[in-house]
Design an enzyme around this catalytic site. Structure first.
Site, PDB file in Angstrom:
ATOM      1  N   ASN A   7       0.511  -1.248  -0.079  1.00 12.51           N
ATOM      2  CA  ASN A   7       0.317   0.151   0.099  1.00 12.51           C
ATOM      3  C   ASN A   7       0.615   1.223  -0.339  1.00 12.51           C
ATOM      4  OD1 ASN A   7      -1.656   1.968   0.130  1.00 12.51           O
ATOM      5  ND2 ASN A   7      -3.244   0.935   2.389  1.00 12.51           N
ATOM      6  N   ARG A  78      -2.749  -2.257  -3.432  1.00 14.64           N
ATOM      7  CA  ARG A  78      -3.784  -1.696  -3.465  1.00 14.64           C
ATOM      8  C   ARG A  78      -3.564   0.136  -3.894  1.00 14.64           C
ATOM      9  NH1 ARG A  78      -5.868   1.982   1.425  1.00 14.64           N
ATOM     10  NH2 ARG A  78      -8.463   2.104   0.746  1.00 14.64           N
ATOM     11  N   HIS A 167     -12.870   1.940  -1.090  1.00 13.70           N
ATOM     12  CA  HIS A 167     -13.555   0.550  -0.117  1.00 13.70           C
ATOM     13  C   HIS A 167     -14.180  -0.331  -0.849  1.00 13.70           C
ATOM     14  CE1 HIS A 167     -14.098   3.894   4.066  1.00 13.70           C
ATOM     15  NE2 HIS A 167     -12.682   3.357   3.639  1.00 13.70           N
ATOM     16  N   HIS A 195     -18.820  -0.491   6.320  1.00 11.08           N
ATOM     17  CA  HIS A 195     -17.716   0.131   6.640  1.00 11.08           C
ATOM     18  C   HIS A 195     -16.943   1.165   7.686  1.00 11.08           C
ATOM     19  CE1 HIS A 195     -13.711  -0.800   5.420  1.00 11.08           C
ATOM     20  NE2 HIS A 195     -12.891   0.339   6.216  1.00 11.08           N
ATOM     21  N   LEU A 196     -16.502   1.232   8.422  1.00 10.93           N
ATOM     22  CA  LEU A 196     -16.776   1.633   9.928  1.00 10.93           C
ATOM     23  C   LEU A 196     -15.326   2.323  10.428  1.00 10.93           C
ATOM     24  CD1 LEU A 196     -20.379   1.565  11.365  1.00 10.93           C
ATOM     25  CD2 LEU A 196     -19.947   3.219   9.439  1.00 10.93           C
ATOM     26  N   GLY A 197     -14.422   2.794   9.461  1.00  8.20           N
ATOM     27  CA  GLY A 197     -13.419   2.821   9.820  1.00  8.20           C
ATOM     28  C   GLY A 197     -12.807   4.404  10.760  1.00  8.20           C
ATOM     29  N   ASN A 198     -11.576   4.803  10.286  1.00  9.55           N
ATOM     30  CA  ASN A 198     -11.422   6.338   9.868  1.00  9.55           C
ATOM     31  C   ASN A 198     -12.085   6.730   9.012  1.00  9.55           C
ATOM     32  OD1 ASN A 198      -9.998   7.316  12.170  1.00  9.55           O
ATOM     33  ND2 ASN A 198      -7.992   5.766  11.867  1.00  9.55           N
ATOM     34  N   ARG A 228     -13.828  13.334   7.990  1.00 11.30           N
ATOM     35  CA  ARG A 228     -14.043  13.919   7.030  1.00 11.30           C
ATOM     36  C   ARG A 228     -15.436  14.407   7.284  1.00 11.30           C
ATOM     37  NH1 ARG A 228     -12.502   9.551   4.073  1.00 11.30           N
ATOM     38  NH2 ARG A 228      -9.982   9.599   3.469  1.00 11.30           N
ATOM     39  N   GLY A 318     -16.633   0.040  13.275  1.00 13.26           N
ATOM     40  CA  GLY A 318     -18.117  -2.015  13.011  1.00 13.26           C
ATOM     41  C   GLY A 318     -17.853  -3.045  13.563  1.00 13.26           C
ATOM     42  N   GLU A 319     -16.622  -3.067  14.150  1.00 15.29           N
ATOM     43  CA  GLU A 319     -16.097  -4.864  14.772  1.00 15.29           C
ATOM     44  C   GLU A 319     -15.417  -4.161  15.860  1.00 15.29           C
ATOM     45  OE1 GLU A 319     -12.633  -5.886  12.649  1.00 15.29           O
ATOM     46  OE2 GLU A 319     -13.549  -4.869  10.386  1.00 15.29           O
ATOM     47  N   GLU A 370      -8.235  -6.229   4.268  1.00 11.93           N
ATOM     48  CA  GLU A 370      -8.226  -5.820   3.040  1.00 11.93           C
ATOM     49  C   GLU A 370      -7.185  -6.333   2.552  1.00 11.93           C
ATOM     50  OE1 GLU A 370      -9.459  -1.660   4.486  1.00 11.93           O
ATOM     51  OE2 GLU A 370     -10.112  -0.983   2.785  1.00 11.93           O
TER      52      GLU A 370
END
Ligand code: ADP
Length: 386
Positions: A7, A78, A167, A195-198, A228, A318-319, A370
């Site tokens: 990445n 990626r 995503h 999908h709930l991350g940063n 954001r 989310g997790e 990912e």
């Protein structure tokens, strides 16, 4: 097959060596401050690698230090933007690299860095198969009514201004795992993936395909995220422009100073939840805004897919955040969705159901990965090409 997953950012390079079949990480790391070396090397001054090729030498050395001699089967990259062309992972050659480069205007911070990573590998290991896995590819099935902005056609035809979605690698991977958990063939899975991350996005899945997603032309559209803003009235930007804000000022404000950070002064969900539980009114307001906005999208996407068979939470928030999942589910009672407090509160790394038996549809937590998704896609492309 062992796959090196890369990445590549403009000043950093994240890597993992994956054993695809075992799904395991053999080693991983992050090279930072690429191209930021001061050249002087004075006291206390950190000197990063000069460029991505030098960073790759460091990656190579670190892998051999950790793992000794090993045979990498392929490299999976990626790549953020695949534009309208790339609907699937592809084997990279010079033409593909140039095609990714031609998409630079659509992702000026990301695609140029991805290309630097690809070229560094090509120089070091000219015979190594490389595969590009695109963040946008899974959303190439969006119907036109979902990807069009209601602006003059010329903006689309001349500038490529449309909704692309991001995503995608995570949404696709989680879709497959959710379908498996429900014992459904993926082609029969209709659902909503959050999908709930940063960064955060929600996707409407019909027949296993993406039919709508909350991120648009860039990852800024949609949900309230760590830093954001997500959706807002575009006239605010015009207003600020007239008040003397530069495009860079506006970009920084929307991408780095907004979201949870703008509302609560902190972009970390765990801290915001703790502050709210300790009685901080700003934190409670930030959680209310964030969960309300997500619930509105979920309601809309339930309609978009013709009735979801499941709601799925994934990524860091989310997790892990049972509190945030609870806040969202509370707003979904009108859909008959009901969480089981005990199941929601359990901690586990396995995909699982967290709703009650009475819930109109099951609510799932499905961990995303990912890098594993990129490694699997890379191995599949290389095997079918070989
Ligand atoms: P990225 O988009 O950078 O990959 P992640 O998927 O790692 O982000 O998600 C980061 C978010 O997950 C942060 O807001 C963080 O507070 C939240 N998070 C991680 N662990 C927990 C936890 N145990 N409880 C609540 N939130 C958590």
């Amino acid at each position: 097959m062992l796959v090196l997953v890369i990445n590549s950012g403009s000043s950093s390079l994240k890597y993992q060596v994956r054993d695809v079949a075992a799904g395991s990480v053999l080693t991983e790391g992050l090279i930072e401050k690429i191209g930021m070396g001061n050249g002087g090397g004075g006291d206390g001054e950190i000197e990063g690698p000069r460029d991505h090729s030098e960073a790759l030498e460091q990656v190579d050395a670190a892998i051999h230090r950790e793992l000794g001699e090993l045979e990498l089967g392929a490299v999976g990259h990626r790549v953020v933007h695949g534009g309208e062309r790339f609907a699937e992972p592809v084997l990279i050659d010079n033409e593909i690299t140039r095609a990714i480069e031609r998409l630079n205007p659509l992702a000026p911070l990301h695609n140029p860095a991805n290309v630097l990573g690809i070229r560094a590998i090509t120089r070091k290991w000219p015979d190594m198969p490389q595969v590009a896995v695109f963040d946008t590819a899974f959303h190439r099935t969006l119907p036109e009514h979902a990807w069009r902005y209601a602006v003059p056609d010329e903006l689309y035809t001349n500038h490529g201004i449309r909704r692309y979605g991001f995503h995608g690698t995570s949404h696709e991977y989680v879709t497959r795992r959710a379908a498996a958990l429900l014992d459904l063939p993926v082609e029969e899975f209709d659902g909503v993936i959050a999908h709930l991350g940063n960064g955060a996005s929600v996707t409407a899945i019909q027949g296993g395909c993406s039919v709508d997603t909350s991120m648009g032309f860039t990852p800024l559209e949609g949900l309230v995220m760590g830093t954001r803003s997500g959706d807002l009235d575009p006239s605010i930007l015009v207003f600020l422009g007239r008040a003397g804000w530069t495009p860079e000022d506006i970009d920084t404000m929307l991408n780095r100073e907004s979201g949870l950070k703008g509302l609560a002064g902190n972009n970390d969900m765990r801290s915001v939840v703790e502050a709210s539980e300790a009685g901080d009114a700003r934190a409670a307001m930030a959680l209310a805004v964030t969960s309300y906005r997500l619930a509105k999208y979920i309601g809309g996407y339930h309609v978009a897919v013709g009735g979801a068979k499941a709601l799925v939470f994934t990524a860091g928030i989310g997790e892990n955040s049972h509190q945030f999942r609870g806040l969202v589910a509370d707003r979904l009672a009108a859909l008959g969705i009901e969480l089981d407090a005990v199941l929601n509160g359990e901690r586990s790394k396995e995909p699982r159901v967290i709703s009650t038996a009475q819930s109109a549809i099951p609510v799932l937590v499905v961990p995303t990965d990912e890098e594993q998704a990129i490694a699997e896609a890379t191995a599949a492309v290389v095997s079918s090409a070989g």
